[in-house]
Design a protein around this motif. Structure first.
Motif, PDB file in Angstrom:
ATOM      1  N   ASN A 251       0.859  -1.182   0.000  1.00  0.00           N
ATOM      2  CA  ASN A 251       0.000   0.000   0.000  1.00  0.00           C
ATOM      3  C   ASN A 251       0.895   1.232   0.000  1.00  0.00           C
ATOM      4  OD1 ASN A 251      -2.424   1.394   0.061  1.00  0.00           O
ATOM      5  ND2 ASN A 251      -2.802   1.073   2.241  1.00  0.00           N
ATOM      6  N   SER A 252       0.302   2.381  -0.249  1.00  0.00           N
ATOM      7  CA  SER A 252       0.969   3.648   0.008  1.00  0.00           C
ATOM      8  C   SER A 252      -0.110   4.578   0.527  1.00  0.00           C
ATOM      9  CB  SER A 252       1.629   4.198  -1.261  1.00  0.00           C
ATOM     10  OG  SER A 252       0.662   4.398  -2.265  1.00  0.00           O
ATOM     11  N   LEU A 253       0.258   5.550   1.354  1.00  0.00           N
ATOM     12  CA  LEU A 253      -0.740   6.429   1.959  1.00  0.00           C
ATOM     13  C   LEU A 253      -0.301   7.884   1.871  1.00  0.00           C
ATOM     14  CD1 LEU A 253      -1.642   4.601   5.332  1.00  0.00           C
ATOM     15  CD2 LEU A 253      -3.071   4.756   3.276  1.00  0.00           C
ATOM     16  N   GLN A 254      -1.258   8.775   1.684  1.00  0.00           N
ATOM     17  CA  GLN A 254      -1.039  10.211   1.805  1.00  0.00           C
ATOM     18  C   GLN A 254      -1.718  10.646   3.091  1.00  0.00           C
ATOM     19  OE1 GLN A 254       0.544  12.324  -0.402  1.00  0.00           O
ATOM     20  NE2 GLN A 254       1.085  10.607  -1.745  1.00  0.00           N
ATOM     21  N   LEU A 255      -0.935  11.178   4.038  1.00  0.00           N
ATOM     22  CA  LEU A 255      -1.526  11.629   5.306  1.00  0.00           C
ATOM     23  C   LEU A 255      -1.746  13.133   5.249  1.00  0.00           C
ATOM     24  CD1 LEU A 255       0.735   9.654   7.830  1.00  0.00           C
ATOM     25  CD2 LEU A 255      -1.228   8.863   6.470  1.00  0.00           C
ATOM     26  N   PHE A 256      -2.897  13.570   5.703  1.00  0.00           N
ATOM     27  CA  PHE A 256      -3.210  15.001   5.748  1.00  0.00           C
ATOM     28  C   PHE A 256      -3.723  15.366   7.135  1.00  0.00           C
ATOM     29  CE2 PHE A 256      -4.111  13.537   1.378  1.00  0.00           C
ATOM     30  CZ  PHE A 256      -3.247  14.363   0.663  1.00  0.00           C
ATOM     31  N   TRP A 257      -3.305  16.544   7.610  1.00  0.00           N
ATOM     32  CA  TRP A 257      -3.892  17.101   8.827  1.00  0.00           C
ATOM     33  C   TRP A 257      -3.976  18.597   8.635  1.00  0.00           C
ATOM     34  CZ3 TRP A 257       0.898  14.725   8.607  1.00  0.00           C
ATOM     35  CH2 TRP A 257       2.015  15.540   8.770  1.00  0.00           C
ATOM     36  N   ASP A 258      -4.628  19.262   9.539  1.00  0.00           N
ATOM     37  CA  ASP A 258      -4.807  20.697   9.415  1.00  0.00           C
ATOM     38  C   ASP A 258      -3.431  21.367   9.387  1.00  0.00           C
ATOM     39  OD1 ASP A 258      -5.987  23.125   9.243  1.00  0.00           O
ATOM     40  OD2 ASP A 258      -6.648  23.227  11.329  1.00  0.00           O
ATOM     41  N   GLY A 259      -3.030  21.842   8.229  1.00  0.00           N
ATOM     42  CA  GLY A 259      -1.759  22.538   8.119  1.00  0.00           C
ATOM     43  C   GLY A 259      -0.562  21.677   7.754  1.00  0.00           C
ATOM     44  N   GLY A 260      -0.771  20.423   7.414  1.00  0.00           N
ATOM     45  CA  GLY A 260       0.395  19.615   7.058  1.00  0.00           C
ATOM     46  C   GLY A 260       0.036  18.357   6.304  1.00  0.00           C
ATOM     47  N   GLN A 261       1.067  17.693   5.825  1.00  0.00           N
ATOM     48  CA  GLN A 261       0.855  16.409   5.155  1.00  0.00           C
ATOM     49  C   GLN A 261       2.140  15.602   5.171  1.00  0.00           C
ATOM     50  OE1 GLN A 261       0.511  16.561   0.764  1.00  0.00           O
ATOM     51  NE2 GLN A 261       0.487  18.766   1.021  1.00  0.00           N
ATOM     52  N   HIS A 262       2.005  14.311   4.866  1.00  0.00           N
ATOM     53  CA  HIS A 262       3.143  13.401   4.872  1.00  0.00           C
ATOM     54  C   HIS A 262       2.824  12.244   3.940  1.00  0.00           C
ATOM     55  CE1 HIS A 262       6.548  11.106   6.615  1.00  0.00           C
ATOM     56  NE2 HIS A 262       5.734  10.058   6.511  1.00  0.00           N
ATOM     57  N   ALA A 263       3.761  11.917   3.061  1.00  0.00           N
ATOM     58  CA  ALA A 263       3.545  10.812   2.127  1.00  0.00           C
ATOM     59  C   ALA A 263       4.272   9.563   2.612  1.00  0.00           C
ATOM     60  CB  ALA A 263       4.044  11.190   0.735  1.00  0.00           C
ATOM     61  N   ILE A 264       3.572   8.447   2.641  1.00  0.00           N
ATOM     62  CA  ILE A 264       4.194   7.162   2.946  1.00  0.00           C
ATOM     63  C   ILE A 264       4.281   6.388   1.641  1.00  0.00           C
ATOM     64  CG2 ILE A 264       4.035   5.004   4.251  1.00  0.00           C
ATOM     65  CD1 ILE A 264       2.410   6.449   6.365  1.00  0.00           C
ATOM     66  N   GLY A 265       5.519   6.153   1.207  1.00  0.00           N
ATOM     67  CA  GLY A 265       5.729   5.511  -0.095  1.00  0.00           C
ATOM     68  C   GLY A 265       5.315   4.057  -0.105  1.00  0.00           C
ATOM     69  N   HIS A 266       5.205   3.527  -1.301  1.00  0.00           N
ATOM     70  CA  HIS A 266       4.769   2.149  -1.523  1.00  0.00           C
ATOM     71  C   HIS A 266       5.635   1.161  -0.745  1.00  0.00           C
ATOM     72  CE1 HIS A 266       2.368  -0.604  -3.926  1.00  0.00           C
ATOM     73  NE2 HIS A 266       3.436  -1.375  -3.996  1.00  0.00           N
ATOM     74  N   ALA A 267       5.007   0.370   0.102  1.00  0.00           N
ATOM     75  CA  ALA A 267       5.728  -0.607   0.927  1.00  0.00           C
ATOM     76  C   ALA A 267       4.740  -1.655   1.403  1.00  0.00           C
ATOM     77  CB  ALA A 267       6.376   0.089   2.119  1.00  0.00           C
ATOM     78  N   SER A 268       5.212  -2.630   2.156  1.00  0.00           N
ATOM     79  CA  SER A 268       4.306  -3.630   2.722  1.00  0.00           C
ATOM     80  C   SER A 268       3.318  -2.925   3.648  1.00  0.00           C
ATOM     81  CB  SER A 268       5.094  -4.656   3.530  1.00  0.00           C
ATOM     82  OG  SER A 268       5.556  -4.065   4.735  1.00  0.00           O
ATOM     83  N   LYS A 269       2.129  -3.517   3.827  1.00  0.00           N
ATOM     84  CA  LYS A 269       1.148  -2.879   4.698  1.00  0.00           C
ATOM     85  C   LYS A 269       1.654  -2.783   6.140  1.00  0.00           C
ATOM     86  CE  LYS A 269      -2.985  -3.284   1.903  1.00  0.00           C
ATOM     87  NZ  LYS A 269      -4.339  -3.847   1.655  1.00  0.00           N
ATOM     88  N   ALA A 270       2.540  -3.719   6.552  1.00  0.00           N
ATOM     89  CA  ALA A 270       3.131  -3.654   7.887  1.00  0.00           C
ATOM     90  C   ALA A 270       4.050  -2.438   8.006  1.00  0.00           C
ATOM     91  CB  ALA A 270       3.906  -4.936   8.188  1.00  0.00           C
ATOM     92  N   ALA A 271       4.879  -2.194   6.992  1.00  0.00           N
ATOM     93  CA  ALA A 271       5.801  -1.045   7.007  1.00  0.00           C
ATOM     94  C   ALA A 271       5.016   0.267   6.942  1.00  0.00           C
ATOM     95  CB  ALA A 271       6.780  -1.149   5.837  1.00  0.00           C
ATOM     96  N   VAL A 272       3.966   0.289   6.111  1.00  0.00           N
ATOM     97  CA  VAL A 272       3.116   1.483   6.002  1.00  0.00           C
ATOM     98  C   VAL A 272       2.443   1.763   7.357  1.00  0.00           C
ATOM     99  CG1 VAL A 272       0.977   2.360   4.955  1.00  0.00           C
ATOM    100  CG2 VAL A 272       2.738   1.313   3.505  1.00  0.00           C
ATOM    101  N   ALA A 273       1.980   0.693   8.019  1.00  0.00           N
ATOM    102  CA  ALA A 273       1.321   0.845   9.324  1.00  0.00           C
ATOM    103  C   ALA A 273       2.295   1.381  10.370  1.00  0.00           C
ATOM    104  CB  ALA A 273       0.744  -0.491   9.775  1.00  0.00           C
TER     105      ALA A 273
END
Lengths: 228, 228
Positions: free
Chosen positions: B191-213
């Motif tokens: 999986n890969s995830l884009q994290l967003f919060w009020d005023g910021g963000q963080h990209a988690i690159g493609h990896a195993s779901k355990a590493a992404v978690a």
């Protein structure tokens, strides 16, 4: 598993030389890229029927909707997702078969249109337009008049009436009916079946799906012998 | 597994003393005793998040829709079927929790009425009346204002716009967005995830779901520290 393989290779039963096609499991009918309509079929009864026919000497092709079950040794498995996939695979596999057992719980309805992107939840209510899927049993029956065709009927009420109606309407040789809902049959390890054919019936009492499949296979062998 | 149990018992991470509730998997919305509406979520990402939070010292309750996954050692699992079940279980589990991560793919729509017996296929077309399910994320958020709430957004288009809209509208602390459809994310091991919060963000690159978690859990720890 090695024992099963040997049994299969040595099988010199009443279905030796018979090509059998068995369908099993649910189908999935997509609404959009993530959502789908399906049913509670686990595929267990159909897989057990495939193994029982193999044990009686048949060369078995198992056409399976999404399940978590292992392929019975010695059986050729074809994976499908939708009712349309299952129809296509069944038509192809039955072209040179003598026996067709349709144990799959094929969806009766699919989405009239599949959305390309995820349906957004703007509305408190939504009506979903569904269209009938093509009828696998009836289509295969009409295409291959010489095939011995066994259907299944999963019913929540009026079991014999619904099952005999389906037997006549679709021109089946045999129908296996069972009660579903309230935790019965679907996703269970045990089952019971009421078999109906033109002019007769046979009840298979509550037992493991493997035992039920063995008894069903014996009735299929006997009924097919009468027809030949 | 013994190693995992020991790691869990010894866990003295940044979430020690924190009670976390994680939801995972799909829900099933019945149309009748055999048919239901569901989605392609496998539960893998949510289960991996539960394990990652446990590894950081949290006491984790995992509220799971139907999946074929084993329960992560040291995690308390509660099985549910429908969106309504998931809301009830989440409200109960969050009453004394500090962190809620809603990774489940909860159905947005259920049948407006559930048929008591199997719907017969008399008609070539059928319209199915659907009603919105209760919103688990929004309901839990409103009920427990002090809870740190992490939502997920599975999108097939306009990822950031849809995800930030959901973050604001539901008053979340953090949202984890991913692309789905065309074989992405759902039922995959990576999986890969884009994290967003009020005023910021963080990209988690493609990896195993355990590493992404694991990376998501670290961002949760960091964002939660800012809020405390």
């Amino acid at each position: 598993q090695i024992r099963d393989d040997v049994v299969s290779l040595l099988a010199d039963g009443p279905l030796r030389g018979v090509k059998a096609v068995v369908t099993a499991g649910p189908t999935r009918e997509p609404l959009d890229p993530v959502r789908f309509l399906t049913n509670r079929s686990s595929g267990k009864q159909g897989y057990a029927v495939a193994a029982a026919l193999r044990d009686r000497g048949a060369q078995v092709t198992l056409i399976s909707g999404p399940t978590t079950l292992p392929t019975p040794p010695g059986v050729t498995r074809v994976d499908v997702e939708t009712a349309a996939d299952m129809l296509q695979a069944s038509m192809q596999a039955c072209a040179d078969a003598q026996l067709f057992v349709a144990a799959a719980a094929v969806a009766d309805y699919r989405a009239a249109a599949i959305a390309d992107s995820k349906i957004k939840k703007h509305n408190a209510e939504l009506t979903l337009a569904l269209a009938r899927t093509d009828d696998v049993l009836a289509t295969v029956r009409q295409a291959y008049p010489a095939l011995f065709v066994v259907g299944f009927a999963a019913e929540t009420d009026d079991l014999e009436t619904h099952a005999r109606g389906k037997l006549q309407r679709k021109g089946l040789d045999l129908i296996a009916a069972n009660w579903v809902g309230q935790g019965r049959a679907f996703d269970q390890d045990d089952n019971s079946l009421q078999l109906f054919w033109d002019g007769g019936q046979h009840a298979i009492g509550h037992a493991s799906k493997a035992a039920v499949a063995a008894e069903l296979a014996d009735v299929i062998v006997a009924r097919r012998a009468k027809k030949l």
